[in-house]
Design a protein around this motif. Structure first.
Motif, PDB file in Angstrom:
ATOM      1  N   PHE A   1      34.947  10.724  55.233  1.00  0.00           N
ATOM      2  CA  PHE A   1      35.117  11.807  54.261  1.00  0.00           C
ATOM      3  C   PHE A   1      35.487  13.144  54.902  1.00  0.00           C
ATOM      4  CE2 PHE A   1      32.496   8.637  52.074  1.00  0.00           C
ATOM      5  CZ  PHE A   1      33.378   8.342  51.053  1.00  0.00           C
ATOM      6  N   ASP A   2      36.093  13.045  56.086  1.00  0.00           N
ATOM      7  CA  ASP A   2      36.591  14.258  56.740  1.00  0.00           C
ATOM      8  C   ASP A   2      37.986  14.563  56.213  1.00  0.00           C
ATOM      9  OD1 ASP A   2      34.345  14.313  58.228  1.00  0.00           O
ATOM     10  OD2 ASP A   2      35.288  13.653  60.117  1.00  0.00           O
TER      11      ASP A   2
ATOM     12  N   GLY B   1      42.622  29.040  49.956  1.00  0.00           N
ATOM     13  CA  GLY B   1      41.526  29.864  50.470  1.00  0.00           C
ATOM     14  C   GLY B   1      40.331  29.056  50.947  1.00  0.00           C
ATOM     15  N   TYR B   2      40.582  27.859  51.437  1.00  0.00           N
ATOM     16  CA  TYR B   2      39.484  27.007  51.900  1.00  0.00           C
ATOM     17  C   TYR B   2      39.065  27.365  53.318  1.00  0.00           C
ATOM     18  CZ  TYR B   2      40.341  23.856  47.951  1.00  0.00           C
ATOM     19  OH  TYR B   2      40.492  23.310  46.717  1.00  0.00           O
ATOM     20  N   THR B   3      37.791  27.161  53.584  1.00  0.00           N
ATOM     21  CA  THR B   3      37.298  27.326  54.947  1.00  0.00           C
ATOM     22  C   THR B   3      36.588  26.041  55.363  1.00  0.00           C
ATOM     23  OG1 THR B   3      35.343  28.346  54.007  1.00  0.00           O
ATOM     24  CG2 THR B   3      37.027  29.836  54.864  1.00  0.00           C
ATOM     25  N   LEU B   4      36.206  25.991  56.608  1.00  0.00           N
ATOM     26  CA  LEU B   4      35.507  24.800  57.116  1.00  0.00           C
ATOM     27  C   LEU B   4      34.230  24.573  56.305  1.00  0.00           C
ATOM     28  CD1 LEU B   4      35.756  25.020  61.016  1.00  0.00           C
ATOM     29  CD2 LEU B   4      37.254  23.868  59.382  1.00  0.00           C
ATOM     30  N   GLY B   5      33.927  23.300  56.040  1.00  0.00           N
ATOM     31  CA  GLY B   5      32.703  22.970  55.335  1.00  0.00           C
ATOM     32  C   GLY B   5      32.870  22.848  53.837  1.00  0.00           C
ATOM     33  N   GLU B   6      34.038  23.255  53.316  1.00  0.00           N
ATOM     34  CA  GLU B   6      34.301  23.187  51.866  1.00  0.00           C
ATOM     35  C   GLU B   6      34.334  21.733  51.403  1.00  0.00           C
ATOM     36  OE1 GLU B   6      35.573  26.144  48.827  1.00  0.00           O
ATOM     37  OE2 GLU B   6      35.975  26.482  50.935  1.00  0.00           O
ATOM     38  N   GLN B   7      33.789  21.494  50.187  1.00  0.00           N
ATOM     39  CA  GLN B   7      33.822  20.140  49.615  1.00  0.00           C
ATOM     40  C   GLN B   7      34.988  20.081  48.638  1.00  0.00           C
ATOM     41  OE1 GLN B   7      31.075  17.626  49.908  1.00  0.00           O
ATOM     42  NE2 GLN B   7      30.594  18.875  51.721  1.00  0.00           N
ATOM     43  N   ILE B   8      35.879  19.102  48.793  1.00  0.00           N
ATOM     44  CA  ILE B   8      37.016  19.027  47.876  1.00  0.00           C
ATOM     45  C   ILE B   8      37.169  17.627  47.316  1.00  0.00           C
ATOM     46  CG2 ILE B   8      38.236  20.881  49.106  1.00  0.00           C
ATOM     47  CD1 ILE B   8      40.131  18.726  50.196  1.00  0.00           C
ATOM     48  N   ALA B   9      37.754  17.544  46.124  1.00  0.00           N
ATOM     49  CA  ALA B   9      38.004  16.245  45.499  1.00  0.00           C
ATOM     50  C   ALA B   9      39.497  15.945  45.580  1.00  0.00           C
ATOM     51  CB  ALA B   9      37.571  16.267  44.038  1.00  0.00           C
ATOM     52  N   VAL B  10      39.811  14.668  45.601  1.00  0.00           N
ATOM     53  CA  VAL B  10      41.203  14.253  45.735  1.00  0.00           C
ATOM     54  C   VAL B  10      41.661  13.646  44.410  1.00  0.00           C
ATOM     55  CG1 VAL B  10      42.683  12.606  46.929  1.00  0.00           C
ATOM     56  CG2 VAL B  10      41.031  13.944  48.219  1.00  0.00           C
TER      57      VAL B  10
ATOM     58  N   PRO C   1      33.473  13.309  47.210  1.00  0.00           N
ATOM     59  CA  PRO C   1      33.944  14.588  47.749  1.00  0.00           C
ATOM     60  C   PRO C   1      34.235  14.491  49.245  1.00  0.00           C
ATOM     61  CG  PRO C   1      31.588  14.673  47.374  1.00  0.00           C
ATOM     62  CD  PRO C   1      32.014  13.292  46.986  1.00  0.00           C
ATOM     63  N   PHE C   2      35.285  15.172  49.672  1.00  0.00           N
ATOM     64  CA  PHE C   2      35.626  15.243  51.098  1.00  0.00           C
ATOM     65  C   PHE C   2      35.215  16.596  51.645  1.00  0.00           C
ATOM     66  CE2 PHE C   2      38.403  11.626  52.254  1.00  0.00           C
ATOM     67  CZ  PHE C   2      38.394  10.970  51.033  1.00  0.00           C
ATOM     68  N   GLU C   3      34.965  16.632  52.946  1.00  0.00           N
ATOM     69  CA  GLU C   3      34.547  17.896  53.554  1.00  0.00           C
ATOM     70  C   GLU C   3      35.606  18.365  54.546  1.00  0.00           C
ATOM     71  OE1 GLU C   3      30.780  17.813  55.598  1.00  0.00           O
ATOM     72  OE2 GLU C   3      31.185  19.785  56.481  1.00  0.00           O
ATOM     73  N   VAL C   4      35.969  19.645  54.437  1.00  0.00           N
ATOM     74  CA  VAL C   4      36.970  20.209  55.348  1.00  0.00           C
ATOM     75  C   VAL C   4      36.369  20.342  56.747  1.00  0.00           C
ATOM     76  CG1 VAL C   4      38.445  22.205  55.834  1.00  0.00           C
ATOM     77  CG2 VAL C   4      38.066  21.479  53.463  1.00  0.00           C
ATOM     78  N   VAL C   5      36.981  19.637  57.720  1.00  0.00           N
ATOM     79  CA  VAL C   5      36.441  19.706  59.085  1.00  0.00           C
ATOM     80  C   VAL C   5      37.398  20.413  60.044  1.00  0.00           C
ATOM     81  CG1 VAL C   5      35.047  17.615  58.811  1.00  0.00           C
ATOM     82  CG2 VAL C   5      37.386  17.454  59.737  1.00  0.00           C
ATOM     83  N   GLY C   6      38.637  20.611  59.592  1.00  0.00           N
ATOM     84  CA  GLY C   6      39.584  21.268  60.496  1.00  0.00           C
ATOM     85  C   GLY C   6      40.742  21.875  59.727  1.00  0.00           C
ATOM     86  N   ILE C   7      41.374  22.885  60.336  1.00  0.00           N
ATOM     87  CA  ILE C   7      42.562  23.510  59.754  1.00  0.00           C
ATOM     88  C   ILE C   7      43.629  23.578  60.845  1.00  0.00           C
ATOM     89  CG2 ILE C   7      43.513  25.649  58.789  1.00  0.00           C
ATOM     90  CD1 ILE C   7      40.680  26.114  57.566  1.00  0.00           C
TER      91      ILE C   7
ATOM     92  N   ARG D   1      51.995  21.736  54.507  1.00  0.00           N
ATOM     93  CA  ARG D   1      51.755  21.618  53.072  1.00  0.00           C
ATOM     94  C   ARG D   1      51.108  20.290  52.705  1.00  0.00           C
ATOM     95  NH1 ARG D   1      56.732  24.133  53.510  1.00  0.00           N
ATOM     96  NH2 ARG D   1      57.870  22.194  53.211  1.00  0.00           N
ATOM     97  N   ALA D   2      50.267  19.769  53.556  1.00  0.00           N
ATOM     98  CA  ALA D   2      49.580  18.513  53.251  1.00  0.00           C
ATOM     99  C   ALA D   2      48.149  18.590  53.747  1.00  0.00           C
ATOM    100  CB  ALA D   2      50.314  17.341  53.906  1.00  0.00           C
ATOM    101  N   VAL D   3      47.316  17.699  53.231  1.00  0.00           N
ATOM    102  CA  VAL D   3      45.959  17.588  53.774  1.00  0.00           C
ATOM    103  C   VAL D   3      45.831  16.207  54.414  1.00  0.00           C
ATOM    104  CG1 VAL D   3      45.068  19.163  52.029  1.00  0.00           C
ATOM    105  CG2 VAL D   3      44.868  16.711  51.670  1.00  0.00           C
ATOM    106  N   TYR D   4      45.045  16.140  55.450  1.00  0.00           N
ATOM    107  CA  TYR D   4      45.006  14.936  56.273  1.00  0.00           C
ATOM    108  C   TYR D   4      43.601  14.334  56.266  1.00  0.00           C
ATOM    109  CZ  TYR D   4      49.457  16.806  57.584  1.00  0.00           C
ATOM    110  OH  TYR D   4      50.732  17.289  57.514  1.00  0.00           O
ATOM    111  N   VAL D   5      43.536  13.045  55.927  1.00  0.00           N
ATOM    112  CA  VAL D   5      42.261  12.326  55.981  1.00  0.00           C
ATOM    113  C   VAL D   5      42.472  11.112  56.875  1.00  0.00           C
ATOM    114  CG1 VAL D   5      41.599  13.109  53.669  1.00  0.00           C
ATOM    115  CG2 VAL D   5      42.828  10.954  53.925  1.00  0.00           C
ATOM    116  N   THR D   6      41.444  10.304  57.003  1.00  0.00           N
ATOM    117  CA  THR D   6      41.609   9.086  57.796  1.00  0.00           C
ATOM    118  C   THR D   6      42.133   7.976  56.889  1.00  0.00           C
ATOM    119  OG1 THR D   6      39.354   8.449  57.306  1.00  0.00           O
ATOM    120  CG2 THR D   6      39.712   9.681  59.344  1.00  0.00           C
ATOM    121  N   LEU D   7      42.655   6.898  57.501  1.00  0.00           N
ATOM    122  CA  LEU D   7      43.098   5.744  56.716  1.00  0.00           C
ATOM    123  C   LEU D   7      41.936   5.194  55.909  1.00  0.00           C
ATOM    124  CD1 LEU D   7      45.277   3.853  59.352  1.00  0.00           C
ATOM    125  CD2 LEU D   7      46.088   5.174  57.380  1.00  0.00           C
TER     126      LEU D   7
END
Lengths: 421, 217
Positions: free
Chosen positions: A143-144, A156-165, A181-187, A197-203
Motif C-alpha cells: 500500500f505504498d 498538495g500531498y505530502t508524505l504520509g497522506e492516505q489516498i484512494a485509487v 487506502p494507500f499511503e504516500v511514501v515518496g515524491i 503526471r502519474a502515481v506509482y505503486v507496486t505490482l
C-alpha cells in the motif's frame, strides 16, 4: 558605392520610420526563426521523453498506441500480458533489466502505474538522466505510493497522506477502491516528462486493489476485501502486467530480442524501439508545427508589406529628391536601384535584428521554458532552414523594393525636373 | 521644335532658338509659358521633342536616355528655384554629388574632388559651411550651395531655373553677381530663366519665352 551611401543616409534621415519598419520586420523574422527553434526544442524534448530503454513491449497492437499508453500516459491498452511471460523475458540471458508497468487505474485524473523497484533504478529520460526521489523512498510495500512531482504539487500531498485509487480513468471517483487506502511514501523529483503526471505503486498494490473486483464491477457489499485482509496474506499473487521497458545486455542484441518477442508463440506481443517509434510519431503530429510555420511565414509577408507601404508613402515626399538626382545626371535606373537598395537594407537590418531578438529571447526565456514546460530550447547556430528563411526575407525585401521603385521610375520619367503637385 | 507630354496638348512649339557658347542668356518665362518643360528638354531629362534640338553639339534626339543622362551629368549644371539640396547629405556631399553620380565629371576637375569642392565653395563664399547639415542653411546659403554644385568641374552649360526667386532683392543681386563671376571663370554658357524682368539688364541677351513659344498660353 554612391547608392549605398545615399540609401544609408536616406534611411538614417528618416530614423523613426526606418526603425519602426525594421522593427516590424525584426519581430516577424524573430517569430519565424523562433518557431523553428521551439520546433527543434520540442522535437528533441519529445524524442528524449524516455531514453536508455532499448525496447518497449506490450500486447500486440499499434506501436504508437503502445508508446502512448506506456510513455505518455495517454489512451489505454487493449490487452495485458501475463506475469509469467514478462518474468520469462526479465530472466532472458540477452536482457539486462526490465521495468514492468501495470496500468488501468487512476487517482483524481492522474494515472496509477504499478511497477517495481527497477523503475527507480533504471528509468532514464532526456539524455540518460535518472529519476530520483525528492522526498521519501520508493514504493515497496503493497500500500505504498510514490507521487510524480506534478501530482504532488497539484494535489498538495505530502508524505504520509492516505489516498484512494479510482478504477478506470475517471477523475470523479464513483468507483473508488476506498476499502484500500494507500499511503504516500515518496515524491519524485521533477523531470518535465509524463513521469511527473502519474502515481506509482507496486505490482502487488495494483493486484490488491482489484481483489474482489475480479468481475470488473465493484464488490457486492460485504464482499469487499480490506487492506488488513491483504496484509494478512502471505503473498499477493500478481497475474498480469500491461507492458514493460527493456534494457538489452548490449545494444546490438536489441533487434534480435525484438524479433524474438514479435515472433514469440506463447503470447502475441509487440516490441518497439522507442527512438524509432517516437520519430515516427513525431512525423504524425508535426503537421501542427507546419501550420505554425505557415502562419509565421505570413507574418513575415505582412512585415515586408508594411515596409513596402512605408517606402511607397514616403515617395510622395521624396519626389523633390528624385528630381534633384535626375538633374544631377542620375538615370531613372539609378532611382530604381536606390529604392530597391533601401528596401533591401531595411529588410536585412530587420532580419539581423530579428535573429538578435531570438537569441536574446532564448537567453532570457530558456530557463523559464524549461522550468515551466519542460521544453529545453537549445541555443545554437542558425541551422540551414533558418538561414534559408533569413535569406528569403532579405531577398523578398529587395523584391518588395521594386514596387515603389517602379512607381518612382514612372514619376521620374514623367516629372522630369518639375514636381507637379 | 515641338513637345507634348504623353496624352497632353503641345506645350512647346518653338520655330528656332540658338544660344551661342559663352553667352549669358536671360529667358523671360512667366509661369505657364512652358519654361520648366523647355529646360527639361535641354537638360535631356524629358524624352526628345519632335524637330531638332542640339545641345553642346549633340543631337539630343539621336541620344538614348542613358546617353542624355550622361551628357547632363558631364556637361550641364542645373540650379533649381529652391529646394536644390538632398536633405540627408551635408553641404560637402551635396556639392560633390554630380561627380559621384557621373565619373566623367571627375575628369573635368583640376585636382582631387575634395579640392574641387573646397574651391567651388570658396568661389561662392560658403567654404565655412561645408560640414553643415543642409537643413540648417538659409535659403540664400542653400542657393549658393546649389550654384557651387552646378559649377563643380566647370560644365559648359549652366541652367538656372529661377534661382533667385526665393531670395529678397538685395540678396538676389548679390547672388547673381556671384553666379556671373563663377560662370565667367568657368567659361560656361548660362541659360537663366526668370519671370523677374528687372534682372534682364544684367545679361548679354534677353529673350521672352512667351514670344518664342507658339504653344504658350
Amino acid at each position: 558605392m554612391l547608392l549605398l551611401h545615399l540609401a544609408r543616409r536616406s534611411l538614417t534621415n528618416r530614423l523613426l520610420t526606418t526603425s519602426l519598419t525594421a522593427l516590424s520586420i525584426a519581430f516577424s523574422v524573430a517569430l519565424l526563426v523562433g518557431v523553428e527553434n521551439v520546433r527543434t526544442g520540442m522535437r528533441e524534448s519529445f524524442s528524449n521523453t524516455v531514453s536508455g530503454t532499448d525496447l518497449i513491449v506490450g500486447s500486440r497492437g499499434g506501436t504508437i498506441q503502445l508508446l502512448l499508453y506506456s510513455v505518455f500516459g495517454m489512451g489505454s491498452p487493449i490487452a495485458n500480458i501475463s506475469y509469467e511471460t514478462w518474468k520469462k523475458w526479465d530472466e532472458h540471458p540477452a536482457v539486462s533489466w526490465t521495468i514492468p508497468y501495470a496500468l488501468g487505474d487512476s487517482h483524481r485524473g492522474f494515472r496509477v502505474i504499478g511497477t517495481n523497484e527497477t523503475f527507480y533504478e533504471r528509468y532514464r529520460y532526456r539524455g540518460g538522466q535518472p529519476i530520483s526521489l525528492a522526498e521519501g523512498r520508493p514504493a515497496s510495500g503493497v500500500f505504498d505510493v510514490v507521487l510524480g512531482a506534478e501530482v504532488a504539487t497539484r494535489l498538495g500531498y505530502t508524505l504520509g497522506e492516505q489516498i484512494a485509487v479510482t478504477h478506470g480513468m475517471s477523475a470523479v471517483g464513483f468507483m473508488n477502491h476506498d476499502e484500500m487506502p494507500f499511503e504516500v511514501v515518496g515524491i519524485l523529483e521533477r523531470t518535465f516528462t509524463p513521469v511527473d503526471r502519474a502515481v506509482y505503486v507496486t505490482l502487488e498494490g495494483v493486484t490488491a486493489m482489484h481483489m474482489g473486483w475480479e468481475s470488473g464491477a465493484p464488490p457486492m457489499p460485504g464482499e469487499e476485501v480490506h487492506a488488513d485482509d491483504v496484509l494478512a496474506m502471505e503473498e499477493v499473487h500478481v497475474s498480469q502486467i500491461t507492458s514493460f521497458f527493456l534494457g538489452a545486455e548490449s545494444r546490438a542484441l536489441t533487434l534480435q530480442i525484438q524479433r524474438e518477442i514479435s515472433t514469440s508463440e506463447e503470447e502475441p506481443m509487440t516490441a518497439v524501439i522507442p527512438g524509432v517509434a517516437l520519430s515516427e510519431m513525431w512525423r504524425g503530429i508535426s503537421y501542427a508545427e507546419d501550420g505554425l510555420r505557415v502562419i509565421s511565414g505570413f507574418v513575415v509577408l505582412v512585415g515586408i508589406l508594411g515596409m513596402l507601404v512605408s517606402i511607397y508613402t514616403s515617395l510622395e515626399a521624396r519626389r523633390r529628391e528624385m528630381a534633384i538626382l535626375r538633374a544631377l545626371g542620375a538615370g531613372p535606373r539609378r532611382i530604381v536601384s536606390l529604392l530597391v537598395l533601401e528596401a533591401g537594407l531595411l529588410s536585412a537590418m530587420g532580419a539581423a535584428l530579428g535573429v538578435g531578438l531570438v537569441y536574446a529571447g532564448l537567453f532570457v526565456l530558456q530557463p523559464w521554458l524549461e522550468g515551466r514546460f519542460g521544453l529545453l530550447v537549445p541555443i545554437r547556430m542558425l541551422d540551414g532552414v533558418q538561414l534559408a528563411f533569413v535569406g528569403a526575407v532579405i531577398v523578398l525585401g529587395f523584391a518588395a523594393g521594386l514596387v515603389p521603385a517602379v512607381k518612382a521610375y514612372r514619376t521620374a520619367l514623367h516629372d522630369g525636373l518639375s514636381v507637379r503637385v | 521644335m515641338r513637345f507634348a507630354y504623353p496624352g497632353g496638348a503641345t506645350v512647346i512649339d518653338i520655330a528656332a532658338l540658338t544660344i551661342e557658347r559663352g553667352e549669358r542668356v536671360f529667358l523671360y518665362g512667366p509661369s505657364g509659358s512652358g519654361k520648366t518643360t523647355l529646360l527639361g528638354l535641354v537638360a535631356g531629362v524629358l524624352r526628345p521633342p519632335s524637330g531638332t534640338l542640339h545641345v553642346l553639339g549633340h543631337d539630343v534626339g539621336a541620344l538614348s536616355s542613358p546617353a542624355r543622362d550622361r551628357l547632363r551629368a558631364t556637361h550641364i549644371g542645373y540650379i533649381f528655384q529652391m529646394f536644390n539640396l538632398i536633405p540627408y547629405l551635408n553641404v560637402r556631399d551635396n556639392i560633390a554629388l554630380p561627380v559621384r553620380i557621373a565619373s566623367e565629371r571627375r575628369d573635368r576637375l583640376n585636382g582631387s574632388l575634395a579640392t574641387a569642392v573646397a574651391d567651388a565653395a570658396t568661389h561662392l563664399g560658403i567654404e565655412g559651411l561645408l560640414d553643415e547639415e543642409v537643413t540648417r542653411l538659409s535659403v540664400g546659403q542653400q542657393q549658393r550651395v546649389a550654384a557651387a554644385r552646378a559649377l563643380l568641374g566647370s560644365p559648359e552649360l549652366i541652367i538656372a531655373d529661377e534661382p533667385t526667386s526665393a531670395l529678397d532683392t538685395d540678396r538676389r543681386i548679390a547672388f547673381l553677381e556671384l553666379l556671373f563671376r563663377s560662370v565667367e571663370d568657368a567659361g560656361s554658357t548660362l541659360l537663366f530663366v526668370s519671370h523677374d524682368l528687372g534682372l534682364a539688364d544684367e545679361f548679354d541677351r534677353s529673350l521672352s519665352l512667351s514670344d518664342l513659344n507658339r504653344a504658350g498660353g
